[in-house]
Design an enzyme around this catalytic site. Structure first.
Site, PDB file in Angstrom:
ATOM      1  N   GLY A   9       8.532   0.104   9.681  1.00  0.00           N
ATOM      2  CA  GLY A   9       7.274   0.861   9.587  1.00  0.00           C
ATOM      3  C   GLY A   9       6.146   0.041   8.970  1.00  0.00           C
ATOM      4  CB  THR A  84      12.437   7.613  12.743  1.00  0.00           C
ATOM      5  OG1 THR A  84      12.028   8.929  13.150  1.00  0.00           O
ATOM      6  CG2 THR A  84      11.684   7.235  11.486  1.00  0.00           C
ATOM      7  N   GLY A 136       9.780  17.511   5.573  1.00  0.00           N
ATOM      8  CA  GLY A 136      10.638  18.107   6.587  1.00  0.00           C
ATOM      9  C   GLY A 136      11.629  19.004   5.848  1.00  0.00           C
ATOM     10  CG  ASN A 161      15.263  14.779   6.772  1.00  0.00           C
ATOM     11  OD1 ASN A 161      16.189  14.092   6.336  1.00  0.00           O
ATOM     12  ND2 ASN A 161      14.737  14.599   7.973  1.00  0.00           N
ATOM     13  CG  HIS A 309      -8.550 -14.225 -21.188  1.00  0.00           C
ATOM     14  ND1 HIS A 309      -8.028 -15.393 -21.695  1.00  0.00           N
ATOM     15  CD2 HIS A 309      -8.967 -14.519 -19.932  1.00  0.00           C
ATOM     16  CE1 HIS A 309      -8.157 -16.349 -20.790  1.00  0.00           C
ATOM     17  NE2 HIS A 309      -8.716 -15.847 -19.704  1.00  0.00           N
TER      18      HIS A 309
END
Ligand code: TTP
Length: 394
Positions: A9, A84, A136, A161, A309
């Site tokens: 991804g 996916t 989900g 999920n 610094h």
């Protein structure tokens, strides 16, 4: 069990940190996120792993290839990030006709829960949240998952999920799903089909973190640094004070007058001090510099960055090769005490954190004596002039 890890991804919600670095390569307590995912998968029962790479794939391939794994690990390339289900389809030719686990390579799972997943036939890891509407959400009856519904206004449960699944062998033939409304090929459609044909169990996970947005990278480091044991290598002055769980890698230098309150992680090649204060679960990446009169609290500072610094940096994430000018001060608390918001893909989103500072992409430079307000995102290569007060993203 054979395992597919999704790591292709683009990580658009994690911008600007993913401008040059793929999300799976972002550091979590000294290791890339995807390496942690692979280690947990292998410890929990993966017999071999196919990692799907895509966005900035070379970096992920190299990180995987340079490590010794106790089981075979290979990578396949998803040329276009179409979703996916498409990512798993890319791995299909490497898989046997047998059940398989799929894990999101940008999530952290607790190992015991993952072991339970690996002991299951068909299952999805679930996690209980208070406000499930942005996830989900699983429909579950007596431990059996009946379906999954994306971002519902009226959630059927509090179980979301986690992106960790065991699919039956038959699911290999179900990966050619139609495009969803958002134009992706979604693995949740495959899960839905599995639920309609098989007894898919909900495995309640004790802990899970989807590392999708910059503040979740802070949370990931908080989780994993706290899990480590104290280990002090490097060149540490007798006049420095290292309290609690502090990890100092070899080749790091801690000068006199430094106080580090653990949990904290100082990677190889870093230089801290003299007279610096590091606290609140901070990760200092390889070859970073924290100098005199600097306080760094609960922050992630990636490789080659410098806070040299007189600076205060709190609850912030710095990408690689950032330089904060002397006297840079970062605000990390709103006057009204409300959670700090951050812009994610154009929308203001609550981080859920009362304290959150800034996010800097790679190569940001700030001038001396500048002030940066809470929730500011500076994109890769952005500059801030001396004395400026930054109230808007740039
Ligand atoms: P997401 O978190 O949905 O996508 P992403 O990682 O690209 O992040 P963003 O939404 O911020 O752009 O993806 C879930 C998992 O799946 C994650 O590990 C990446 C992986 N993935 C792929 O491997 N290929 C793909 O085409 C997509 C969309 C995701």
């Amino acid at each position: 069990m054979q395992t597919v890890v999704l790591a292709a991804g683009e990580g658009t919600r994690m911008r600007p940190l993913t401008a040059n670095t793929p999300k799976p390569m972002l550091p979590v307590a000294g290791k890339p996120l995807v390496v942690r995912c692979l280690e947990d998968a292998i410890e929990s029962g993966a017999s071999r792993v196919v990692v799907v790479v895509g966005y900035e794939a070379d970096a992920v391939r190299t990180a995987i290839a340079e490590r010794d794994w106790s089981v075979p690990v290979e990578t396949v390339t998803q040329t276009e990030q179409r979703g996916t289900a498409d990512a798993v389809r890319t791995a299909r030719s490497e898989l046997e006709e047998a059940p398989f686990v799929v894990l999101n390579g940008d999530a952290l799972y607790d190992r015991e829960s993952l072991e339970e997943l690996y002991d299951s036939d068909a299952a999805v890891g679930s996690y209980r949240v208070e406000n499930p509407s942005s996830y989900g959400v699983l429909r579950v009856t007596d431990g059996r998952v009946e379906g999954v519904v994306e971002k519902p206004a009226d959630p059927p449960s509090n179980l979301v999920n986690t992106g960790a699944y065991v699919f039956p062998a038959a699911a290999l033939a179900w990966l050619d799903v139609d495009e969803s409304e958002r134009g992706e090929l979604e693995l949740t459609d495959v899960l839905q089909r599995a639920c309609e044909t098989t007894d898919v169990r909900s495995i309640p996970f004790d802990r899970w973190l989807d590392v999708g947005r910059p503040w979740e990278l802070l949370a990931a480091n908080e989780w994993k640094i706290a899990d480590l044991d104290r280990e002090v290598g490097g060149d540490v002055s007798d006049d420095a004070e290292l309290r609690g769980t502090v990890i100092v890698e070899n080749d790091a230098t801690i000068e006199p007058g430094v106080v580090i309150e653990g949990p904290a992680y100082v990677a190889a090649g870093s230089h801290v001090g003299p007279n610096a204060y590091v606290r609140g679960t901070t990760y200092l990446g390889p070859d970073t510099r924290v100098g005199h009169g600097v306080e760094v609290k609960n922050s992630v500072v990636m490789a080659d960055s410098a806070v040299p610094h007189l600076t205060y940096l709190g609850d912030s994430v710095l990408g690689e090769d950032v330089n904060l000018g002397a006297g840079t001060t970062v605000a990390n608390l709103r006057h009204d005490g409300e959670p700090v918001e951050l812009t994610v893909k154009g929308d203001r989103v609550s981080t859920g954190r009362r304290k959150f500072g800034i996010v800097c992409g790679d190569g940001v430079r700030t001038g001396i004596n500048c002030t940066i307000n809470v929730g500011i995102v500076l994109s890769a290569g952005a500059t801030v002039a001396p004395g400026e007060t930054v109230l808007r993203d740039r």
